[in-house]
Design a protein around this motif. Structure first.
Motif, mmCIF file in Angstrom:
data_model
loop_
_atom_site.group_PDB
_atom_site.id
_atom_site.type_symbol
_atom_site.label_atom_id
_atom_site.label_comp_id
_atom_site.label_asym_id
_atom_site.label_seq_id
_atom_site.Cartn_x
_atom_site.Cartn_y
_atom_site.Cartn_z
ATOM 1 N N PRO A 235 1.996 10.549 -0.325
ATOM 2 C CA PRO A 235 2.042 11.924 -0.845
ATOM 3 C C PRO A 235 2.281 11.983 -2.355
ATOM 4 O O PRO A 235 1.710 12.820 -3.040
ATOM 5 C CB PRO A 235 3.222 12.553 -0.092
ATOM 6 C CG PRO A 235 3.381 11.726 1.137
ATOM 7 C CD PRO A 235 2.921 10.336 0.777
ATOM 8 N N ASP A 236 3.096 11.056 -2.874
ATOM 9 C CA ASP A 236 3.382 11.066 -4.303
ATOM 10 C C ASP A 236 2.345 10.294 -5.123
ATOM 11 O O ASP A 236 2.369 10.338 -6.353
ATOM 12 C CB ASP A 236 4.784 10.513 -4.573
ATOM 13 C CG ASP A 236 4.964 9.095 -4.043
ATOM 14 O OD1 ASP A 236 4.290 8.721 -3.072
ATOM 15 O OD2 ASP A 236 5.793 8.361 -4.607
ATOM 16 N N ASP A 237 1.439 9.575 -4.454
ATOM 17 C CA ASP A 237 0.426 8.783 -5.154
ATOM 18 C C ASP A 237 -0.775 8.560 -4.236
ATOM 19 O O ASP A 237 -0.911 7.510 -3.609
ATOM 20 C CB ASP A 237 1.023 7.446 -5.597
ATOM 21 C CG ASP A 237 0.047 6.621 -6.416
ATOM 22 O OD1 ASP A 237 -1.035 7.125 -6.766
ATOM 23 O OD2 ASP A 237 0.379 5.460 -6.708
ATOM 24 N N PRO A 238 -1.686 9.545 -4.133
ATOM 25 C CA PRO A 238 -2.815 9.442 -3.210
ATOM 26 C C PRO A 238 -3.747 8.264 -3.470
ATOM 27 O O PRO A 238 -4.470 7.840 -2.581
ATOM 28 C CB PRO A 238 -3.564 10.766 -3.396
ATOM 29 C CG PRO A 238 -2.605 11.675 -4.061
ATOM 30 C CD PRO A 238 -1.636 10.820 -4.815
ATOM 31 N N ALA A 239 -3.744 7.706 -4.688
ATOM 32 C CA ALA A 239 -4.616 6.569 -4.991
ATOM 33 C C ALA A 239 -4.050 5.250 -4.463
ATOM 34 O O ALA A 239 -4.740 4.243 -4.460
ATOM 35 C CB ALA A 239 -4.852 6.471 -6.494
ATOM 36 N N THR A 240 -2.791 5.258 -4.006
ATOM 37 C CA THR A 240 -2.196 4.067 -3.393
ATOM 38 C C THR A 240 -2.327 4.193 -1.888
ATOM 39 O O THR A 240 -1.832 5.136 -1.289
ATOM 40 C CB THR A 240 -0.709 3.929 -3.771
ATOM 41 O OG1 THR A 240 -0.603 3.715 -5.174
ATOM 42 C CG2 THR A 240 -0.066 2.752 -3.049
ATOM 43 N N LEU A 241 -3.013 3.239 -1.286
ATOM 44 C CA LEU A 241 -3.128 3.214 0.170
ATOM 45 C C LEU A 241 -2.099 2.253 0.739
ATOM 46 O O LEU A 241 -1.654 1.322 0.072
ATOM 47 C CB LEU A 241 -4.531 2.766 0.594
ATOM 48 C CG LEU A 241 -5.684 3.707 0.261
ATOM 49 C CD1 LEU A 241 -6.992 3.194 0.865
ATOM 50 C CD2 LEU A 241 -5.412 5.115 0.736
ATOM 51 N N GLY A 242 -1.744 2.493 1.982
ATOM 52 C CA GLY A 242 -0.845 1.592 2.691
ATOM 53 C C GLY A 242 -1.643 0.486 3.355
ATOM 54 O O GLY A 242 -2.869 0.549 3.461
ATOM 55 N N LEU A 243 -0.946 -0.538 3.785
ATOM 56 C CA LEU A 243 -1.566 -1.669 4.470
ATOM 57 C C LEU A 243 -0.753 -1.962 5.716
ATOM 58 O O LEU A 243 0.477 -2.055 5.662
ATOM 59 C CB LEU A 243 -1.574 -2.894 3.550
ATOM 60 C CG LEU A 243 -2.097 -4.193 4.151
ATOM 61 C CD1 LEU A 243 -3.567 -4.064 4.520
ATOM 62 C CD2 LEU A 243 -1.892 -5.336 3.172
ATOM 63 N N PHE A 244 -1.446 -2.090 6.843
ATOM 64 C CA PHE A 244 -0.790 -2.375 8.115
ATOM 65 C C PHE A 244 -1.491 -3.547 8.773
ATOM 66 O O PHE A 244 -2.718 -3.617 8.768
ATOM 67 C CB PHE A 244 -0.859 -1.138 9.032
ATOM 68 C CG PHE A 244 -0.174 -1.342 10.353
ATOM 69 C CD1 PHE A 244 1.180 -1.081 10.487
ATOM 70 C CD2 PHE A 244 -0.878 -1.776 11.462
ATOM 71 C CE1 PHE A 244 1.823 -1.254 11.712
ATOM 72 C CE2 PHE A 244 -0.248 -1.953 12.686
ATOM 73 C CZ PHE A 244 1.101 -1.693 12.814
ATOM 74 N N TYR A 245 -0.699 -4.474 9.329
ATOM 75 C CA TYR A 245 -1.259 -5.553 10.130
ATOM 76 C C TYR A 245 -0.231 -5.982 11.161
ATOM 77 O O TYR A 245 0.938 -6.151 10.859
ATOM 78 C CB TYR A 245 -1.723 -6.742 9.282
ATOM 79 C CG TYR A 245 -0.771 -7.172 8.190
ATOM 80 C CD1 TYR A 245 0.155 -8.183 8.406
ATOM 81 C CD2 TYR A 245 -0.803 -6.563 6.945
ATOM 82 C CE1 TYR A 245 1.028 -8.584 7.406
ATOM 83 C CE2 TYR A 245 0.076 -6.954 5.940
ATOM 84 C CZ TYR A 245 0.990 -7.965 6.178
ATOM 85 O OH TYR A 245 1.859 -8.358 5.193
ATOM 86 N N LEU A 246 -0.664 -6.082 12.396
ATOM 87 C CA LEU A 246 0.186 -6.479 13.508
ATOM 88 C C LEU A 246 -0.644 -7.380 14.415
ATOM 89 O O LEU A 246 -1.605 -6.921 15.037
ATOM 90 C CB LEU A 246 0.675 -5.245 14.281
ATOM 91 C CG LEU A 246 1.470 -5.531 15.548
ATOM 92 C CD1 LEU A 246 2.831 -6.161 15.212
ATOM 93 C CD2 LEU A 246 1.650 -4.260 16.365
#
Length: 184
Positions: A89-100
């Motif tokens: 929300p504070d930085d839309p150009a930063t995406l998260g990364l998930f791996y399981l």
């Protein structure tokens, strides 16, 4: 068997597809397994798995990306869940990364393969300028994957989970750093 055009991403050994509302039977064995879910401290309940699938479908609609089923390219078996997550929300150009990665497929390079494919997708398809992963401080394998992918710790944080304060770190990599590593 699904055709290659039905996949969001691909890597050497994996094909990644979006989850569907009827994928409970596919993902529940992974999400309900205590060994796989050791970073959460428990296997998830039926309701938690259903809620996670619903949230993933919401992410697809609202963010254009989210966790994907990482399937063995030869057999179609689920190996992992991974993918880029919508902007912060504070930085839309930063995406998260998930791996399981399922516990029976760990220590075979799948976590790194999932993370690298997700980073490539985040930067080249979704236009991220930065990708970050929030990882429990005691999740040594996940921290190792982040390091292998060139991510560095940028922040320490404590997050509440099930009534406890749990230490985490945020690891991140910028697009320029990622691009330079691709040519090294």
């Amino acid at each position: 068997m699904e055709t290659i055009s039905q996949f969001e991403m691909a890597s050497e050994r994996l094909r990644f597809r979006r989850l569907r509302a009827d994928d409970f039977a596919l993902v529940a064995p992974l999400l309900q397994d205590e060994q796989t879910m050791q970073a959460w401290g428990h296997g998830w309940s039926y309701d938690e798995v259903c809620d996670w699938i619903a949230d993933t479908l919401r992410r697809y609609r609202e963010d254009g990306c989210g966790c994907l089923a990482a399937l063995d390219a030869q057999t179609g078996a689920l190996i992992a869940l991974a993918g880029p997550l919508g902007g912060q929300p504070d930085d839309p150009a930063t995406l998260g990364l998930f791996y399981l990665v399922g516990h029976d497929h760990r220590r075979q390079g799948y976590g790194t393969e999932c993370a690298r494919a997700s980073l490539r997708d985040a930067f080249t398809v979704h236009g991220a300028t930065r990708v970050a992963a929030v990882i429990r401080l005691d999740d040594i394998p996940a921290l190792g994957v982040a390091a292998k992918c060139g991510m560095r710790v940028v922040e320490q944080l404590v997050l509440p989970y099930r009534g406890k304060e749990v230490p985490h770190v945020r690891c991140a990599i910028d697009k320029a750093q990622w691009a330079a590593a691709q040519h090294a």
